[in-house]
Each structure stands twice: as C-alpha cells, then as structure tokens.
Design a protein around this motif. Structure first.
Motif, PDB file in Angstrom:
ATOM      1  N   LYS A  45      -6.231   6.681  -3.247  1.00 28.85           N
ATOM      2  CA  LYS A  45      -6.349   5.291  -3.698  1.00 28.85           C
ATOM      3  C   LYS A  45      -6.132   5.191  -5.202  1.00 28.85           C
ATOM      4  O   LYS A  45      -5.431   4.288  -5.683  1.00 28.85           O
ATOM      5  N   ALA A  46      -6.720   6.124  -5.968  1.00 27.61           N
ATOM      6  CA  ALA A  46      -6.548   6.100  -7.428  1.00 27.61           C
ATOM      7  C   ALA A  46      -5.083   6.290  -7.799  1.00 27.61           C
ATOM      8  O   ALA A  46      -4.557   5.602  -8.693  1.00 27.61           O
ATOM      9  N   ASN A  47      -4.407   7.216  -7.114  1.00 29.45           N
ATOM     10  CA  ASN A  47      -2.992   7.456  -7.401  1.00 29.45           C
ATOM     11  C   ASN A  47      -2.134   6.251  -7.032  1.00 29.45           C
ATOM     12  O   ASN A  47      -1.208   5.884  -7.761  1.00 29.45           O
ATOM     13  N   VAL A  48      -2.467   5.624  -5.892  1.00 27.94           N
ATOM     14  CA  VAL A  48      -1.702   4.456  -5.462  1.00 27.94           C
ATOM     15  C   VAL A  48      -1.917   3.293  -6.426  1.00 27.94           C
ATOM     16  O   VAL A  48      -0.966   2.573  -6.768  1.00 27.94           O
ATOM     17  N   GLU A  49      -3.142   3.098  -6.857  1.00 28.29           N
ATOM     18  CA  GLU A  49      -3.415   2.028  -7.823  1.00 28.29           C
ATOM     19  C   GLU A  49      -2.654   2.265  -9.118  1.00 28.29           C
ATOM     20  O   GLU A  49      -2.103   1.316  -9.710  1.00 28.29           O
ATOM     21  N   ARG A  50      -2.612   3.520  -9.555  1.00 28.89           N
ATOM     22  CA  ARG A  50      -1.884   3.847 -10.785  1.00 28.89           C
ATOM     23  C   ARG A  50      -0.392   3.564 -10.615  1.00 28.89           C
ATOM     24  O   ARG A  50       0.253   2.994 -11.492  1.00 28.89           O
ATOM     25  N   GLU A  51       0.151   3.969  -9.471  1.00 24.81           N
ATOM     26  CA  GLU A  51       1.571   3.733  -9.214  1.00 24.81           C
ATOM     27  C   GLU A  51       1.872   2.242  -9.059  1.00 24.81           C
ATOM     28  O   GLU A  51       2.907   1.749  -9.529  1.00 24.81           O
ATOM     29  N   ALA A  52       0.956   1.521  -8.415  1.00 30.08           N
ATOM     30  CA  ALA A  52       1.143   0.077  -8.249  1.00 30.08           C
ATOM     31  C   ALA A  52       1.164  -0.617  -9.606  1.00 30.08           C
ATOM     32  O   ALA A  52       2.012  -1.489  -9.857  1.00 30.08           O
ATOM     33  N   GLN A  53       0.254  -0.232 -10.489  1.00 23.96           N
ATOM     34  CA  GLN A  53       0.227  -0.829 -11.818  1.00 23.96           C
ATOM     35  C   GLN A  53       1.499  -0.495 -12.599  1.00 23.96           C
ATOM     36  O   GLN A  53       2.011  -1.336 -13.340  1.00 23.96           O
ATOM     37  N   ARG A  54       1.979   0.716 -12.415  1.00 19.96           N
ATOM     38  CA  ARG A  54       3.215   1.102 -13.102  1.00 19.96           C
ATOM     39  C   ARG A  54       4.379   0.230 -12.635  1.00 19.96           C
ATOM     40  O   ARG A  54       5.191  -0.231 -13.447  1.00 19.96           O
ATOM     41  N   GLU A  87       0.602  -9.814  -7.998  1.00 27.20           N
ATOM     42  CA  GLU A  87      -0.778  -9.424  -7.719  1.00 27.20           C
ATOM     43  C   GLU A  87      -0.795  -8.651  -6.401  1.00 27.20           C
ATOM     44  O   GLU A  87      -0.399  -9.180  -5.361  1.00 27.20           O
ATOM     45  N   VAL A  88      -1.221  -7.416  -6.460  1.00 26.69           N
ATOM     46  CA  VAL A  88      -1.217  -6.548  -5.288  1.00 26.69           C
ATOM     47  C   VAL A  88      -2.603  -5.964  -5.084  1.00 26.69           C
ATOM     48  O   VAL A  88      -3.240  -5.514  -6.032  1.00 26.69           O
ATOM     49  N   THR A  89      -3.059  -6.001  -3.853  1.00 25.18           N
ATOM     50  CA  THR A  89      -4.363  -5.427  -3.501  1.00 25.18           C
ATOM     51  C   THR A  89      -4.173  -4.040  -2.908  1.00 25.18           C
ATOM     52  O   THR A  89      -3.328  -3.840  -2.034  1.00 25.18           O
ATOM     53  N   VAL A  90      -4.953  -3.088  -3.403  1.00 28.11           N
ATOM     54  CA  VAL A  90      -4.939  -1.736  -2.853  1.00 28.11           C
ATOM     55  C   VAL A  90      -6.300  -1.483  -2.202  1.00 28.11           C
ATOM     56  O   VAL A  90      -7.296  -1.253  -2.876  1.00 28.11           O
ATOM     57  N   GLY A  91      -6.319  -1.596  -0.872  1.00 29.83           N
ATOM     58  CA  GLY A  91      -7.551  -1.382  -0.118  1.00 29.83           C
ATOM     59  C   GLY A  91      -7.361  -0.309   0.925  1.00 29.83           C
ATOM     60  O   GLY A  91      -6.426   0.502   0.867  1.00 29.83           O
ATOM     61  N   ASP A  92      -8.231  -0.318   1.933  1.00 32.40           N
ATOM     62  CA  ASP A  92      -8.162   0.704   2.976  1.00 32.40           C
ATOM     63  C   ASP A  92      -6.835   0.678   3.719  1.00 32.40           C
ATOM     64  O   ASP A  92      -6.277   1.728   4.061  1.00 32.40           O
ATOM     65  N   ALA A  93      -6.329  -0.524   3.985  1.00 35.22           N
ATOM     66  CA  ALA A  93      -5.069  -0.636   4.725  1.00 35.22           C
ATOM     67  C   ALA A  93      -3.921  -0.005   3.951  1.00 35.22           C
ATOM     68  O   ALA A  93      -3.066   0.682   4.541  1.00 35.22           O
ATOM     69  N   GLU A  94      -3.909  -0.209   2.633  1.00 35.74           N
ATOM     70  CA  GLU A  94      -2.837   0.347   1.804  1.00 35.74           C
ATOM     71  C   GLU A  94      -2.965   1.870   1.707  1.00 35.74           C
ATOM     72  O   GLU A  94      -1.964   2.588   1.682  1.00 35.74           O
ATOM     73  N   VAL A  95      -4.217   2.352   1.655  1.00 32.70           N
ATOM     74  CA  VAL A  95      -4.430   3.806   1.655  1.00 32.70           C
ATOM     75  C   VAL A  95      -3.957   4.396   2.975  1.00 32.70           C
ATOM     76  O   VAL A  95      -3.289   5.440   3.009  1.00 32.70           O
ATOM     77  N   ASP A  96      -4.278   3.704   4.082  1.00 31.81           N
ATOM     78  CA  ASP A  96      -3.828   4.171   5.399  1.00 31.81           C
ATOM     79  C   ASP A  96      -2.306   4.213   5.474  1.00 31.81           C
ATOM     80  O   ASP A  96      -1.717   5.150   6.044  1.00 31.81           O
ATOM     81  N   GLU A  97      -1.670   3.180   4.922  1.00 31.33           N
ATOM     82  CA  GLU A  97      -0.205   3.139   4.927  1.00 31.33           C
ATOM     83  C   GLU A  97       0.374   4.304   4.134  1.00 31.33           C
ATOM     84  O   GLU A  97       1.351   4.934   4.553  1.00 31.33           O
ATOM     85  N   THR A  98      -0.236   4.600   2.999  1.00 30.31           N
ATOM     86  CA  THR A  98       0.222   5.720   2.173  1.00 30.31           C
ATOM     87  C   THR A  98       0.021   7.047   2.889  1.00 30.31           C
ATOM     88  O   THR A  98       0.894   7.926   2.862  1.00 30.31           O
ATOM     89  N   ILE A  99      -1.121   7.192   3.540  1.00 36.54           N
ATOM     90  CA  ILE A  99      -1.377   8.420   4.306  1.00 36.54           C
ATOM     91  C   ILE A  99      -0.349   8.559   5.429  1.00 36.54           C
ATOM     92  O   ILE A  99       0.132   9.654   5.721  1.00 36.54           O
ATOM     93  N   GLY A 100       0.015   7.432   6.044  1.00 35.08           N
ATOM     94  CA  GLY A 100       1.035   7.456   7.089  1.00 35.08           C
ATOM     95  C   GLY A 100       2.362   7.976   6.565  1.00 35.08           C
ATOM     96  O   GLY A 100       3.048   8.754   7.240  1.00 35.08           O
ATOM     97  N   ILE A 101       2.719   7.551   5.372  1.00 32.14           N
ATOM     98  CA  ILE A 101       3.966   8.032   4.761  1.00 32.14           C
ATOM     99  C   ILE A 101       3.882   9.533   4.498  1.00 32.14           C
ATOM    100  O   ILE A 101       4.822  10.290   4.756  1.00 32.14           O
TER     101      ILE A 101
END
Length: 436
Positions: free
Chosen positions: A272-281, A130-144
């Motif tokens: 966020k939508a792309n990260v959620e899709r990748e997380a589900q994959r 179970e993984v949560t994709v919120g603002d922090a995860e979006v920020d982390e992705t933007i950092g990458i």
C-alpha cells in the motif's frame, strides 16, 4: 577595432567588425618571434631557427590563428559593449583582404535570447486527479504481481484469453513474404493486445497441433507503412497451449516480495505504501504536464533557431546512443536525422526559456533542504536508502538532476498558486495505466 550592429530580424543580429591590418601583422610577428625560441627543426639547434625560416614554415598557420583569436576577442568585446545575450554560435564571414586594405573586415551573424515576459495565468486552470488507495487497490496490485509470477502448464483444450500460446506463422502479401510476417516458436499471451485483434481472434480456439490459414487486413494506420491497409494471408500452426498457474497469497509469496518473515499483513502494508507513493508520482506527473502546457499557452515567445537545432542534434545523438545500448548495431549508414526531433526540440527550448524566466523572476531556485528531501524520498524505493543517499551526494551529475527536478517542482507549485485548480476523482486503474 570598430564594430557596428545590425538588426536582421526579431532575434537575428549581424555584427560588422573591422580590425586594423597593422594590429594583426604585429601580433603575427610577435608570435613568430616567440616561436623561434621553442620550435624544433631539422638542421637547427633549439632556439636558433632563423625567423625567415619560421615564417616560411609557420607564417600562414600563425596568421590564421591570429585572425581567429582576434575575431573572437573583437566579437566578445562588442557583445559586452552592446549588452547582448548570444544564443548558439556566431557564423563568421570574413571579407577578402586586399593588399592595400587598412582594415581586416568580417561580419558575424548570430541570434540573441528573446525577452521573456510571463503571461497572465489567472484565467488558466489545472485538473488535479484524486485517487483513493484502499484495500481494493492493494488487492488489484497483488493480482498484477501474481500474474507477473505465474507459471504455465500445457493443456489440451482450446486456447483462450490469458493462455500462453506457442506458434509458428508465415504471412504473405500477394504471394510474397514481408518483413515481420513470419515467426518460429513465438510465445504469445492471448488478451494482452500484442497481436492485432483479428489475428488473436483467429488463434483463440485453436489447440496444440492445429493449423489454420486465414486472411487479415492491416489497419490503415499500421506502424509499418509497407503493410498498412494491405491484406495478408497467414499460415499458423499452434505448437502448445499453456494456462497460467497463479501463486497463492501466502508466506512464501510475501517472502518473494522481500518481506523476510512472510507476514502477509506487513506485505499488504508495504504494498500500500509503495502504491501510494507511485500514485502520487503519477498524479504529480499529470499535473506537471498540464502546468507546462499552461506556461506554453500563456507565454508566447520567439525561440532562437540555433538553440532548437542544437537540441535536435543532441536528441538525435541520444537516440543513437540509446539504440546502441539496447543492442542495436548503429553505424555511419544508420543516420537519425535531427529534423525528426525538431518539434520536440522546439518545445523543450521554449519551456527551458520560460522556466528560466519564472525561476529568475520569482526566486524559485532549488534550496539545499529541498534537494535533500527529494533525494531521501527517492531513496525510500530502494532496499538500502542510506547507501542510495550517499551515492547521490557523491555524484555531481545525479545530484544535478535532482536539483533540476526540485527547480521544476518549484515552478509547478508557483503556477498552481496562480491558476484555478479543479479536483477531479480518477479511477485507480486509469491512473496506473490499466496494468492488470
């Protein structure tokens, strides 16, 4: 024709075939007669070549063809009569034919597919991350993404983690150079772990123009066997140290990510939508791996060696093709032995047989609407989804791969309905492989 079947092992069979020599001789004669009507030979008009001449020229070849065709036909008839499911290819072993023999005798050794009885899944368990994709995860992705788009500027200070260091190095073991032990103008990102930790430790703190010599012991499990566990002496010269300059998260940054109007809020929504899709994959992939292992653990079958050998050969061929596609020169001297893939091939064949039985027993075939849904889902990752969907349906090979994925997904869903499922929170970074 006469045929008798012997059981040599759990899957190995031998079919003994006897065909009257008179039948073979008759077919040989008939084919040679037909050949006289079409064969072209110097000195004869078409259709006027004497049978005796045709027999002298083509008799042996035609007889071998007739024997081969007869054996294949006899083998096929015997397989159908005995309701056998042949795995791989049979090995024919003809017996020497004597002048007074009434029958031509041959044995065909082969393997059959095993009977697959699916095991009891009720005691098995699967962990669902179970993984949560919120603002922090979006920020982390933007950092990458910012790091991926970083520019670098030379600095005079000592190198530290995150810097790009350009260096020359030369290594020796017992005074002798070794493969991979030297480089010129090698650019290295400190902290990414591409170099051995002890090597990075020595380079960290050096400035442009610095030179250092040091000893380094390679780990016992180092991938290069010729250097594993040995101590090397390195001579390193740092030529440049550059620090990263990350782009600002502004309209230009958003535009570079495909958001035409540069709207940062829209950029975050799309990320966020792309990260959620990748997380589900990735979650699905983890669950699928567990499901496949459950099937292997609960269903024990003997697999035909011939199928394993064929799969290992296919994998070796694919490996050679992949190397060639990567620009590696592959010739006849560069052999990749199929034995390298033996265990992986056995796993694939075993899973294929188990999945096939699950699909058959529980009607888990891919439905057209499921295929369409998966095609549309995959197309969403592209800029023009409609064109991608059209491309899938124009390619039988690509659509076949989607159908296989749907079939596997159906098996996964069926297994999940039979086993115990434990939901377990998982850190976003762990799921994504700590990309940062």
């Amino acid at each position: 024709m006469q045929a008798s079947l012997e059981t040599l092992g759990q899957l190995e069979r031998r079919l003994n075939i006897a065909v009257p020599v008179a039948d073979i001789d008759s077919e040989v004669h008939n084919r040679l007669v037909r050949l006289t009507r079409t064969v072209k030979m110097h000195g004869f008009r078409p259709g006027k070549v004497p049978l005796k001449v045709v027999v002298q020229q083509y008799g042996g070849q035609v007889r071998q063809e007739v024997i081969g065709d007869t054996l294949q036909k006899a083998f096929g008839e015997a397989v159908r009569e005995n309701n056998l499911k042949v795995a791989g290819y049979p090995k024919f072993d003809p017996k020497p034919l004597t002048d007074d023999a009434a029958d031509f005798e041959c044995s065909a050794t082969f393997e059959v597919y095993p009977e697959v009885a699916l095991g009891d899944l009720s005691a098995a368990s699967v962990t669902r991350p179970e993984v949560t994709v919120g603002d922090a995860e979006v920020d982390e992705t933007i950092g990458i993404m910012r790091k991926q788009r970083a520019t670098y500027s030379d600095v005079e200070r000592a190198a530290q983690n995150g810097d790009r260091v350009t260096l020359d190095y030369h290594g020796t073991i017992d005074g002798e150079p070794f493969a991979g032990g030297h480089a010129h103008d090698q650019a290295v990102m400190l902290g990414e772990g591409r170099l051995l930790p002890d090597f990075e430790t020595q380079v960290s703190g050096m400035k442009a123009g610095d030179r250092k010599q040091f000893e380094l012991r390679f780990p016992e499990d180092y991938h290069a066997k010729e250097t594993a566990g040995k101590t090397a002496t390195f001579d390193v010269t740092v030529k440049a140290v550059a620090e990263p300059q990350l782009p600002e998260v502004d309209a230009d940054f958003a535009t570079s990510l495909g958001v035409e109007d540069g709207d940062i809020s829209r950029m975050r929504t799309e990320i966020k939508a792309n990260v959620e899709r990748e997380a589900q994959r990735r979650i699905h992939a983890r669950i699928k791996d567990q499901v496949m292992q459950v099937l292997l653990d609960t269903t024990r079958i003997e697999v035909p060696k011939s199928l394993v050998d064929m799969e290992a050969e296919r994998m070796a061929h694919a490996a050679r093709h992949d190397l060639a596609a990567r620009g590696v020169k592959v010739d006849d001297k560069m052999q990749i032995p199929p034995d390298v893939f033996a265990e992986q091939a056995r796993r694939r064949v075993t899973l294929g047989l188990i999945l096939g039985e699950a699909v058959r027993a529980h009607s888990l075939q891919a439905k057209p609407e499921q295929v369409r849904a998966l095609v549309e889902e995959q197309a969403q990752s592209y800029e023009h989804p409609a064109e991608v969907i059209k491309w899938f349906y124009q390619s039988r090979e690509q659509l076949g791969e989607i159908e296989s994925l749907v079939l596997e997904n159906n098996v996964v869903e069926w297994v999940l309905s039979q086993v115990k499922i434990e939901n377990k929170p998982l850190a976003f970074g762990e799921l994504m492989g700590n990309q940062s």
